[in-house]
Design a protein around this motif. Structure first.
Motif, short mmCIF file in Angstrom:
data_model
loop_
_atom_site.label_atom_id
_atom_site.label_comp_id
_atom_site.label_asym_id
_atom_site.label_seq_id
_atom_site.Cartn_x
_atom_site.Cartn_y
_atom_site.Cartn_z
N GLN A 9 39.94 35.07 18.87
CA GLN A 9 40.23 33.65 19.07
C GLN A 9 41.35 33.43 20.08
O GLN A 9 41.36 32.43 20.80
N VAL B 121 39.14 25.68 11.79
CA VAL B 121 39.89 26.81 12.34
C VAL B 121 40.16 26.59 13.82
O VAL B 121 41.28 26.77 14.31
N ASN C 282 42.11 30.35 8.25
CA ASN C 282 40.90 31.17 8.17
C ASN C 282 39.85 30.44 7.36
O ASN C 282 40.17 29.69 6.43
N SER C 283 38.56 30.67 7.71
CA SER C 283 37.46 30.05 6.96
C SER C 283 36.56 31.12 6.37
O SER C 283 35.68 31.63 7.06
N ILE D 165 38.75 26.79 3.45
CA ILE D 165 39.84 27.28 4.28
C ILE D 165 40.75 28.14 3.41
O ILE D 165 41.07 27.78 2.28
#
Length: 431
Positions: free
Chosen positions: A50, A382, A393-394, A400
């Motif tokens: 990410q 996110v 975080n998912s 979440i």
């Protein structure tokens, strides 16, 4: 910097590009450029990262483009004291400059002292022992072997105890034994056949547990709170029922506290108030404050004698640097009253989350928190969170997970609570 005198390309490259510059990102690539290089050099088992993170301090991190984030995931419950904790980093540096690695042919004062400290903190009974690993999945692999030995006959061959019980929704790691304990089919299917004998039963169902445990069961593996499944705590009374049923049948009760241990719930172990003594506990994540280390704790002489010399081992596990890092982490948690902070800030976060429009349920304990949403927008949350400067975080489409450093302050938690409504709206608008 002095080049290593081997004439190697690596040595000359280091001379031209100081490691310090690579670490902090000065004068080097943008995030997009780093990710392009990532895609051509690293296996794609994690998908596309990410962000490219280059620096951290406390509960904050910065990416290669200079953007700041509040880290509410802590490396998935690993960075117990945040990033670059001065005491922990100084202890690691000092130990590495003194003695870094000795193999398992030798021991060190830090290894022995850490084992003693863990047994004291967990109120382990006489005869208890510790085996150190490098990670949580390795700790669970060692526990898997422990369970197999509980199923062995006196002559060392496999006896009647061939079954190991785990729960639906369980996550115990990705190496083959730990993966056999893990319930998620998407993780398991590409690598079958897995080590046999593992049976997954319904989560939190005491009747199903009691019906499954008989004289063929070697061990029961339980997470007090299932993190990967969305932060699901076992219902009250479940652990006591598990202890009674396993004791009656002669099976081991093994608790996976890789994510919940070392202060994550405001206690050293999430299960320390459950009124039971397990046969074994696995630890990792927060134990080293960011430095890789795991541990299998066996409680009592019988369990501690199941694995004998030569039946398990590790080259790096329990090395002087890792055990020094863990000792420093435990000392800082104690001396800085971190467990109290976990309880206070955790309560504050859960209360605040419950009041946010669009949040339907809040679960967890201490600073391991899961909250559900009223729409399947968690992955978009996110992304929107990152854009707003928050790392979350998912684990599911509507869930979440938060597992921030244990030193998170109320003010820092408050900034997330204040920003969350706009983050949720951005996520919904993006769908």
């Amino acid at each position: 910097m002095n080049a290593v005198k081997t004439g190697s390309h690596a040595a000359s490259t280091l001379e031209k590009t100081p490691v310090g510059d690579l670490v902090d990102g000065k004068g080097h690539s943008s995030g997009a450029e780093w990710l392009t290089r990532y895609s051509t050099s690293l296996m794609g088992v994690f998908g596309t990262p990410q962000r490219v993170l280059v620096r951290g301090a406390g509960c904050l991190v910065w990416d290669a483009d200079g953007k700041e984030y509040l880290d509410l995931l802590g490396g998935i419950a690993v960075n117990a004291l945040g990033h670059a904790h001065p005491f922990v980093t100084s202890v690691i540096s000092s130990q590495l400059a003194t003695l870094g690695h000795v193999s398992n042919f030798f021991t060190s004062p830090t290894q022995i002292a850490l084992a003693e400290k863990l047994l004291a903190l967990t109120h382990a009974p006489a005869g208890s022992k510790v085996f150190f690993t490098n990670s949580g999945t390795e700790a669970n692999e060692a526990a898997f072997k422990l369970a197999r030995r509980n199923g062995a006959s006196p002559d060392g061959t496999t006896g009647k105890r061939t079954k190991i019980i785990a729960l639906e929704g369980a996550f115990h790691g990705r190496t083959m034994g730990a993966l056999a304990l893990t319930a998620k089919e998407a993780y398991r299917a590409p690598f079958e056949p897995l080590p046999g004998g593992v049976v997954h039963i319904p989560f939190g169902d005491v009747a199903a547990l009691e019906a499954a445990i008989d004289e063929t069961v070697a061990a029961v593996f339980l997470e007090p709170i299932q993190g990967e499944a969305g932060v699901r705590p076992l219902p009250p009374g479940y652990l006591k029922a598990a202890r009674e049923a396993t004791t009656k049948a002669g099976a081991l009760l093994i608790l996976d506290e890789v994510q919940t241990g070392i202060g994550r719930t405001g206690k050293w172990l999430a299960t320390e108030d459950a009124g039971i003594v397990p046969d074994a506990v696995t630890l990792a994540k927060g134990l080293g404050g960011g430095f890789p280390i795991g541990a299998l704790l066996t409680f009592g002489e019988r369990t501690s004698s199941l694995l004998s010399a030569g039946q398990h081992g590790t080259t790096f596990g329990g090395n002087p640097v890792a055990t020094a890092a863990a000792l420093a982490t435990l000392h800082a948690i104690e001396s800085q009253r971190v467990l109290e902070n976990v309880a206070v800030v955790g309560d504050y976060l859960r209360t605040g989350l419950a009041a946010v429009d669009g949040v339907t349920e809040v679960r967890g304990e201490g600073l391991l928190i899961g909250f559900d949403l009223d729409a399947d927008v968690a992955p978009a949350v996110v992304t929107a969170g990152l854009d707003a400067g928050f790392i979350v975080n998912s684990p599911g489409p509507r869930t979440i997970r938060l597992a921030p450093p244990l030193v998170l302050t109320k003010d820092q938690a408050g900034t997330f609570l204040a920003a969350l409504p706009a983050i949720l709206q951005t996520a919904k608008d993006a769908q």
